[in-house]
Design a protein around this motif. Structure first.
Motif, PDB file in Angstrom:
ATOM      1  N   LEU D  58       0.812  -1.213   0.000  1.00  0.00           N
ATOM      2  CA  LEU D  58       0.000   0.000   0.000  1.00  0.00           C
ATOM      3  C   LEU D  58       0.850   1.269   0.000  1.00  0.00           C
ATOM      4  CD1 LEU D  58      -2.839  -1.009   2.456  1.00  0.00           C
ATOM      5  CD2 LEU D  58      -3.038  -0.567   0.025  1.00  0.00           C
ATOM      6  N   TYR D  59       1.924   1.254   0.790  1.00  0.00           N
ATOM      7  CA  TYR D  59       2.664   2.506   0.993  1.00  0.00           C
ATOM      8  C   TYR D  59       4.128   2.430   0.581  1.00  0.00           C
ATOM      9  CZ  TYR D  59      -1.471   3.125   3.881  1.00  0.00           C
ATOM     10  OH  TYR D  59      -2.757   3.171   4.315  1.00  0.00           O
ATOM     11  N   GLY D  60       4.577   1.228   0.135  1.00  0.00           N
ATOM     12  CA  GLY D  60       5.995   1.069  -0.174  1.00  0.00           C
ATOM     13  C   GLY D  60       6.372   1.749  -1.481  1.00  0.00           C
ATOM     14  N   GLY D  61       7.669   1.780  -1.723  1.00  0.00           N
ATOM     15  CA  GLY D  61       8.150   2.355  -2.974  1.00  0.00           C
ATOM     16  C   GLY D  61       7.881   1.404  -4.128  1.00  0.00           C
ATOM     17  N   VAL D  62       8.215   1.850  -5.334  1.00  0.00           N
ATOM     18  CA  VAL D  62       7.896   1.061  -6.519  1.00  0.00           C
ATOM     19  C   VAL D  62       8.576  -0.306  -6.488  1.00  0.00           C
ATOM     20  CG1 VAL D  62       7.219   2.766  -8.223  1.00  0.00           C
ATOM     21  CG2 VAL D  62       9.621   2.498  -7.659  1.00  0.00           C
ATOM     22  N   VAL D  63       9.828  -0.340  -6.042  1.00  0.00           N
ATOM     23  CA  VAL D  63      10.566  -1.600  -6.060  1.00  0.00           C
ATOM     24  C   VAL D  63       9.923  -2.582  -5.080  1.00  0.00           C
ATOM     25  CG1 VAL D  63      12.791  -2.684  -5.637  1.00  0.00           C
ATOM     26  CG2 VAL D  63      12.693  -0.443  -6.711  1.00  0.00           C
ATOM     27  N   ILE D  64       9.636  -2.102  -3.884  1.00  0.00           N
ATOM     28  CA  ILE D  64       9.019  -2.967  -2.886  1.00  0.00           C
ATOM     29  C   ILE D  64       7.678  -3.479  -3.385  1.00  0.00           C
ATOM     30  CG2 ILE D  64       7.930  -2.947  -0.606  1.00  0.00           C
ATOM     31  CD1 ILE D  64      10.205  -1.395   0.428  1.00  0.00           C
ATOM     32  N   ARG D  65       6.911  -2.583  -3.992  1.00  0.00           N
ATOM     33  CA  ARG D  65       5.593  -3.003  -4.478  1.00  0.00           C
ATOM     34  C   ARG D  65       5.729  -4.073  -5.550  1.00  0.00           C
ATOM     35  NH1 ARG D  65       3.411   2.396  -4.509  1.00  0.00           N
ATOM     36  NH2 ARG D  65       3.566   2.416  -6.768  1.00  0.00           N
ATOM     37  N   ASP D  66       6.684  -3.892  -6.448  1.00  0.00           N
ATOM     38  CA  ASP D  66       6.865  -4.889  -7.506  1.00  0.00           C
ATOM     39  C   ASP D  66       7.323  -6.227  -6.941  1.00  0.00           C
ATOM     40  OD1 ASP D  66       6.044  -3.207  -9.416  1.00  0.00           O
ATOM     41  OD2 ASP D  66       7.932  -3.087 -10.529  1.00  0.00           O
ATOM     42  N   LEU D  67       8.276  -6.164  -6.002  1.00  0.00           N
ATOM     43  CA  LEU D  67       8.774  -7.408  -5.415  1.00  0.00           C
ATOM     44  C   LEU D  67       7.648  -8.151  -4.707  1.00  0.00           C
ATOM     45  CD1 LEU D  67      12.273  -6.363  -4.043  1.00  0.00           C
ATOM     46  CD2 LEU D  67      11.758  -7.829  -5.989  1.00  0.00           C
ATOM     47  N   LEU D  68       6.846  -7.402  -3.945  1.00  0.00           N
ATOM     48  CA  LEU D  68       5.739  -8.044  -3.241  1.00  0.00           C
ATOM     49  C   LEU D  68       4.726  -8.607  -4.230  1.00  0.00           C
ATOM     50  CD1 LEU D  68       5.253  -5.542  -0.316  1.00  0.00           C
ATOM     51  CD2 LEU D  68       5.874  -7.948  -0.119  1.00  0.00           C
ATOM     52  N   GLY D  69       4.539  -7.889  -5.338  1.00  0.00           N
ATOM     53  CA  GLY D  69       3.626  -8.393  -6.362  1.00  0.00           C
ATOM     54  C   GLY D  69       4.102  -9.728  -6.906  1.00  0.00           C
ATOM     55  N   ILE D  70       5.398  -9.822  -7.164  1.00  0.00           N
ATOM     56  CA  ILE D  70       5.950 -11.081  -7.669  1.00  0.00           C
ATOM     57  C   ILE D  70       5.766 -12.176  -6.624  1.00  0.00           C
ATOM     58  CG2 ILE D  70       8.089 -12.254  -8.306  1.00  0.00           C
ATOM     59  CD1 ILE D  70       9.012  -9.539  -9.497  1.00  0.00           C
ATOM     60  N   TYR D  71       6.082 -11.838  -5.378  1.00  0.00           N
ATOM     61  CA  TYR D  71       5.958 -12.811  -4.282  1.00  0.00           C
ATOM     62  C   TYR D  71       4.541 -13.373  -4.207  1.00  0.00           C
ATOM     63  CZ  TYR D  71       5.246 -14.049   0.704  1.00  0.00           C
ATOM     64  OH  TYR D  71       4.887 -14.646   1.876  1.00  0.00           O
ATOM     65  N   THR D  72       3.536 -12.486  -4.137  1.00  0.00           N
ATOM     66  CA  THR D  72       2.176 -13.002  -3.961  1.00  0.00           C
ATOM     67  C   THR D  72       1.692 -13.730  -5.216  1.00  0.00           C
ATOM     68  OG1 THR D  72       1.330 -10.817  -4.566  1.00  0.00           O
ATOM     69  CG2 THR D  72       1.462 -11.301  -2.243  1.00  0.00           C
ATOM     70  N   THR D  73       2.083 -13.248  -6.384  1.00  0.00           N
ATOM     71  CA  THR D  73       1.620 -13.916  -7.602  1.00  0.00           C
ATOM     72  C   THR D  73       2.191 -15.328  -7.693  1.00  0.00           C
ATOM     73  OG1 THR D  73       1.683 -11.756  -8.658  1.00  0.00           O
ATOM     74  CG2 THR D  73       1.364 -13.651 -10.084  1.00  0.00           C
ATOM     75  N   VAL D  74       3.504 -15.423  -7.502  1.00  0.00           N
ATOM     76  CA  VAL D  74       4.145 -16.734  -7.654  1.00  0.00           C
ATOM     77  C   VAL D  74       3.608 -17.701  -6.608  1.00  0.00           C
ATOM     78  CG1 VAL D  74       6.325 -17.967  -7.408  1.00  0.00           C
ATOM     79  CG2 VAL D  74       6.230 -15.859  -8.727  1.00  0.00           C
ATOM     80  N   ILE D  75       3.553 -17.271  -5.361  1.00  0.00           N
ATOM     81  CA  ILE D  75       3.132 -18.181  -4.304  1.00  0.00           C
ATOM     82  C   ILE D  75       1.703 -18.647  -4.531  1.00  0.00           C
ATOM     83  CG2 ILE D  75       2.645 -18.358  -1.829  1.00  0.00           C
ATOM     84  CD1 ILE D  75       5.514 -18.214  -2.055  1.00  0.00           C
TER      85      ILE D  75
END
Lengths: 266, 257, 256, 251
Positions: D58-75
């Motif tokens: 919700l509040y992280g920077g672009v890199v954090i948001r992208d990394l988290l997106g990859i994490y949740t998508t893959v898992i």
């Protein structure tokens, strides 16, 4: 009570009395400039009513004062203390902002009570967790405040079970609990059914009578004229006209203000 | 604050659980799936069987402080290389393929490989006889490799997580035959549950696949441990402990010189 | 996502890092086994996909009466449907699969006539149990979803249909069911991906689908990461395709 | 009573399930305790990851948001079974390499901890989405009010955002808890002695497959139903301030 900048500078020895002073405040959302240099000074005990049409920037102005919106430029002084700002207007010192915010109690249009806590818990929340008041003391005071706004018997009730008027009165009690040096009212009656407006205005009127410093954004012209010591009329992000209530309402000079007062049925 | 407690509990659990193992302790990995009569778990949760007794005897002879650690057979070699266990003693045959990844001690038993099938069937342990039949084997075993190599004409080769499940399906008639170690299958057909079936004979030997007996697996280069285990195995063979344990379970020796 | 969004600086850096990782994987891990196992892998992939499709369709067909029974059925239909959904949702699928395969398998020797029956050639196989278990599981979860979907169809529309003298079954088929299905459509894609993720469990009862193939590679070649990484990639691709298909499908069906 | 059991052929089953050896009931219960321990730990770890993940998204920077997106998508796209295997081997490998690099030698990782780590990472992805949705559902004004009264960011999170989002998060979290308890069964395939593996061992040793699988199913069901009751209470408590909020249900 002259609020004009030049006048204030002349009576410089009175700055100790200054509750709040805003100079040349600008605020843009993207390319849209909502505030185009607004200045205001309120001394202790002043009740400043800010009126204007929708989109005139009056709510934004109020929200900039306690940095819920980040100003683009300008200075803000609260109780003689300058708020440190960066060049882009964002607060430079988070701690300072937090400290100053506890002195500027805000009452919102949508009440914004914390729905997961009872009225009593809502009122003691900031004293206990931010100001570190002993819990017992905070509760004692909260009960007095709830009594004062006529909700003494609802202390253990959750906000959602109450009418809008009751919620707004509870929100005022919450604001009073921090012993604010200035109270900021952001259209406190706009979200209320017409029959509930009166009960909230009564509470605010009492507060004005006891000499609380207030900035009040409102649509209730009659009420503004009655309680305010000073009226500011905003038009498209600028102060179009200001002065004592009788002058502004009784003898509006600006054609825009005249037009505005006509449309709101003055 | 609830959340704080949860965090605390989790962190504590992680720290306690991941404590470093004491230097002397040797974790001997056995298959978590029962493999009677070599290793099975009783209702009290204790592991016993021929191989478990031998593990204890070898460890005592080699003066090792062993802890029996059950891990999934399917991942037992990665568990060894990954360090979850230090030794594999789980009836693992010594094969060239496995030697590429791990080292083996000297063998501590060696038994023929047999085919079991329904008593009423005329199945023989030959490729012709098994043509078109369904054969069950345990995954990741020499038997799986052998059946794939020699009985490729079979109707279907069905792969089970445990030999026990293959036995179960043999009883249920869902497979026609199963190939496994002679001792394991002899034990199975002698139980009331396995009364339907019998051993149909040993399959033609193929040392390259079936290996050179069963040895203890250790990580590559862990020579100190391997030497100790070799010494322990040699000692229990010499002093008769091996024969004594065997006599508790089987009528004949299961160690070939 | 537009192409422009993809080429923000930080994304380019991340893609470069990912490419380096992929190259590193390709260089330092073992992939020489791929040609040998490719035919088997394709077979396994195909089996995964048809099990997924068949069980989703059958499970959904079963979910309709389950949902209907719970939403409007008399108690003697609603109660069993409710119990069925609770039991399926309350126990691990792995256990259900084992109960069906090994539990029933242990009963067959006690009932000789089954072995003589025409069904026996099928009952000997593992896939019927896999299909049955996955179908029941999907029906159990989806039955609950359908219950909500049936209950949320606007009652006024049904009254309107009633007032035109529409027969009950026509009303169900023409008005109620299409609306209920439209209501669940947004969740259906997610549910199908969950079903995809359940398919590898059938490998434990000897069905050779893609996961079983990767296990075979792992045990044959004594390697760990390579087949698992490739497997994860396969599932990612299938899940992506499912998402795209459902998105397309959803766009075709106007909502509201 | 006993004759009744006898006639139904249940006496034998009762004996097999008795709590003390030679009955296997004790093993099942031991397995259940292990399962619950892992589920509880994984759920807790998932919540911690989920909270950070949700705030990051919700509040992280672009890199954090992208990394988290990859994490949740893959898992969320890869089967738990495959993730469990990958995370299990990667986890033990990494820890051992790190520990050897620091000169400590190999580290023993207990089954429970490994299970918690593996399932916790999986749970974290789902928690992230549940909590993100819940945080977004909290009326902006309530957070604004807290800020307006001078609450520092962390205090806002602790006193307002998290308690206020509970009512939106509890149904989803209840589902996650049930998934956690059921996912522990997958650890049987990696050889952890949790309920499903104990069941399989008992069934294999006694050949009473039906009895034991049904018994284990009943145990899981009891856990599910009890959890339902407990979460019902929690939900009622979390929603005490809201007279009419209907919660969504998803798997």
């Amino acid at each position: 009570m002259g609020l004009d900048d030049n006048l204030m500078n002349e009576v410089g020895q009175n700055t100790a009395d200054e509750a709040i002073k805003v100079t040349d405040l600008h605020k843009s959302f993207g390319t849209l400039e909502v505030l185009k240099g607004v200045s205001l000074t309120a001394r202790k005990g002043d009740v400043v009513a800010i009126i204007g049409g929708s989109g005139s920037g009056k709510s934004t102005f109020l929200r900039c004062i306690n940095f819920l919106e980040t100003p683009s430029s300008g200075t803000i002084t609260v109780g003689g203390e300058d708020v440190e700002m960066r060049a882009d207007g964002s607060p430079a010192n988070r701690r300072q902002i937090e400290r100053i915010r506890t002195r500027l109690a805000m009452v919102f249009q949508a009440f914004n009570l914390w729905t997961h806590r009872t009225l009593l818990e809502n009122v003691i929340e900031v004293p206990v967790y931010v100001l570190k008041t002993p819990r017992a003391e905070a509760i004692k005071k909260a009960k007095v405040l709830l009594d004062r706004v006529g909700l003494g018997d609802k202390a253990e009730t959750f906000p959602s079970f109450l009418s809008g008027g009751q919620q707004q009165r509870a929100a005022i009690a919450r604001a009073l609990a921090v012993d604010p040096s200035v109270m900021l009212f952001d259209e406190p009656t706009s979200a209320l059914d017409p029959e509930l407006v009166g009960e909230v205005l009564t509470v605010i009127r009492d507060l004005a009578a006891e000499g609380r410093t207030m900035l009040l954004v409102t649509h209730e012209m009659k009420f503004a004229r009655e309680v305010a010591t000073h009226i500011i009329y905003l038009y498209e992000g600028r102060i179009e006209e200001q002065g004592p209530p009788d002058e502004v309402f009784g003898n509006p000079k600006s054609p825009r203000l005249q037009q505005f007062l006509k449309t709101v049925g003055w | 604050m609830k959340l704080k407690n949860i965090v605390k509990a989790t962190v504590t659990a992680a720290v306690l659980g991941a404590g470093a193992a004491s230097a002397e302790e040797v974790k001997v990995g056995i298959a978590a799936e029962p493999y009677p009569p070599f290793a099975s778990v009783d209702s009290a949760g204790n592991w016993n069987g021929w191989e478990v007794d031998v593990i204890n005897a070898v460890c005592e002879a080699a003066e090792l402080d062993c802890v029996i650690t059950p891990v999934a057979w399917d991942g037992i070699i990665p568990s060894l290389t990954g360090g979850t266990i230090d030794v594999i003693m789980a009836s693992m045959s010594i094969t060239d393929e496995r030697k590429k990844t791990i080292d083996f001690s000297d063998p501590y038993y060696d038994t023929p490989t047999v085919i079991a099938a329904d008593k009423n069937s005329d199945i023989e342990p030959t490729a012709e006889s098994l043509k078109g039949k369904i054969i069950g084997v345990q995954a990741s075993t020499v038997h799986q490799a052998y059946v794939n190599a020699h009985f490729s004409d079979a109707g279907e080769i069905r792969v089970y997580q445990t030999q026990d499940e293959a036995n179960q399906d043999l009883v249920a008639g869902r497979i026609d035959a199963t190939q496994a170690d002679s001792i394991a299958l002899a034990d199975f057909v002698s139980t009331p549950g396995g009364a339907c079936c019998e051993i149909k004979g040993s399959v033609p030997d193929d040392k390259a696949i079936l290996g050179l007996g069963v040895g203890a697996g250790v990580r590559k280069g862990d020579d100190a441990l391997r030497e100790k285990l070799n010494a322990g195995i040699q000692k229990i063979l010499d002093d008769g402990t091996h024969a004594e344990i065997t006599s508790n379970y089987f009528k004949t020796s299961i160690y070939k010189k | 996502m537009t192409l422009r969004a993809l080429f923000q600086p930080h994304r380019i850096v991340m893609m470069v890092l990912f490419a380096i990782f992929v190259i590193w994987c390709a260089m330092s891990l073992r992939w020489d086994w791929i040609p040998q196992y490719a035919p088997l892998a394709l077979e396994g992939l195909w089996r995964t996909i048809w099990i997924l499709i068949v069980t989703c369709i059958l499970g959904f067909l079963l979910a309709i009466p389950l949902g209907l029974a719970q939403a409007i059925g008399p108690w003697y239909l609603a109660a069993p449907a409710r119990v069925f959904c609770t039991v399926i949702r309350g126990t691990p699928l792995l256990l259900q699969i084992w109960l069906l395969y090994y539990g029933l398998g242990s009963l067959f020797p006690q009932i000789p006539w089954i072995r003589g029956s025409d069904l026996w050639p099928y009952l000997r196989q593992a896939w019927p149990y896999a299909v049955l278990a996955l179908t029941l599981s999907y029906a159990g979860y989806e039955g609950e979803v359908m219950r909500g979907a049936f209950s949320s169809v606007n009652k006024g529309q049904l009254e309107a249909a009633n007032s035109f003298g529409m027969p009950r079954f026509t009303m169900f088929r023409r008005i109620w069911l299409p609306q209920a299905i439209r209501n669940v459509l947004p969740t259906l894609g997610g549910e199908t991906i969950l079903q995809l993720k359940a398919t590898p469990l059938v490998a434990t009862i000897t069905v050779v689908e893609i996961y079983a193939v990767s296990s075979r590679v792992r045990s044959d070649m004594l390697i760990v990461y390579e087949p698992l990484l490739l497997l994860a990639l396969f599932y990612l691709i299938i899940a992506g395709v499912i998402t795209l298909l459902f998105r397309k499908f959803e766009n075709r069906v106007p909502t509201r | 009573m006993e004759t009744l059991l006898d006639t139904l052929g249940l006496a034998q089953s009762m004996e097999l399930l008795s709590l003390s050896p030679p009955g296997w009931g004790g093993n099942l219960l031991r397995g259940l305790v292990n399962s619950l321990q892992i589920a509880f730990g994984a759920f807790g770890l998932g919540l911690v990851i989920g909270l950070f993940g949700a705030y990051g998204k919700l509040y992280g920077g672009v890199v954090i948001r992208d990394l988290l997106g990859i994490y949740t998508t893959v898992i969320r796209a890869v089967p738990e079974l495959v993730l469990i295997l990958i995370l299990y081997y990667v986890g033990t490998d990494l820890i051992n390499q790190a520990s050897e690099a620091m000169g400590y030698g190999r580290v023993e990782i207990s089954g429970v901890v490994a299970g918690i780590w593996v399932l916790g990472v999986v749970q974290g992805a789902y928690s992230t989405e549940v909590l993100r949705g819940a945080i977004q559902a909290v009326p902006k004004g309530q957070i604004e009010a807290a800020r307006a009264y001078g609450m520092p960011a962390f205090l806002v999170m602790r006193r307002v955002t998290i308690p206020a989002m509970m009512s939106f998060a509890v149904p989803g979290l209840a589902n996650l808890w049930l998934i956690a308890t059921k996912d522990t069964a997958l650890l049987a395939i990696v050889g952890f002695s949790e309920l499903t593996l104990e069941t399989k061992q008992a069934a294999a040793s006694t050949r009473a497959y039906f009895t034991f699988f049904l018994a284990a199913g009943a145990l899981y069901l009891v856990v599910t139903l009890l959890s339902g009751v407990v979460f019902g209470r929690i939900e009622k408590w979390a929603r005490r301030g809201q007279p009419s909020l209907r919660a969504g249900q998803s798997r």
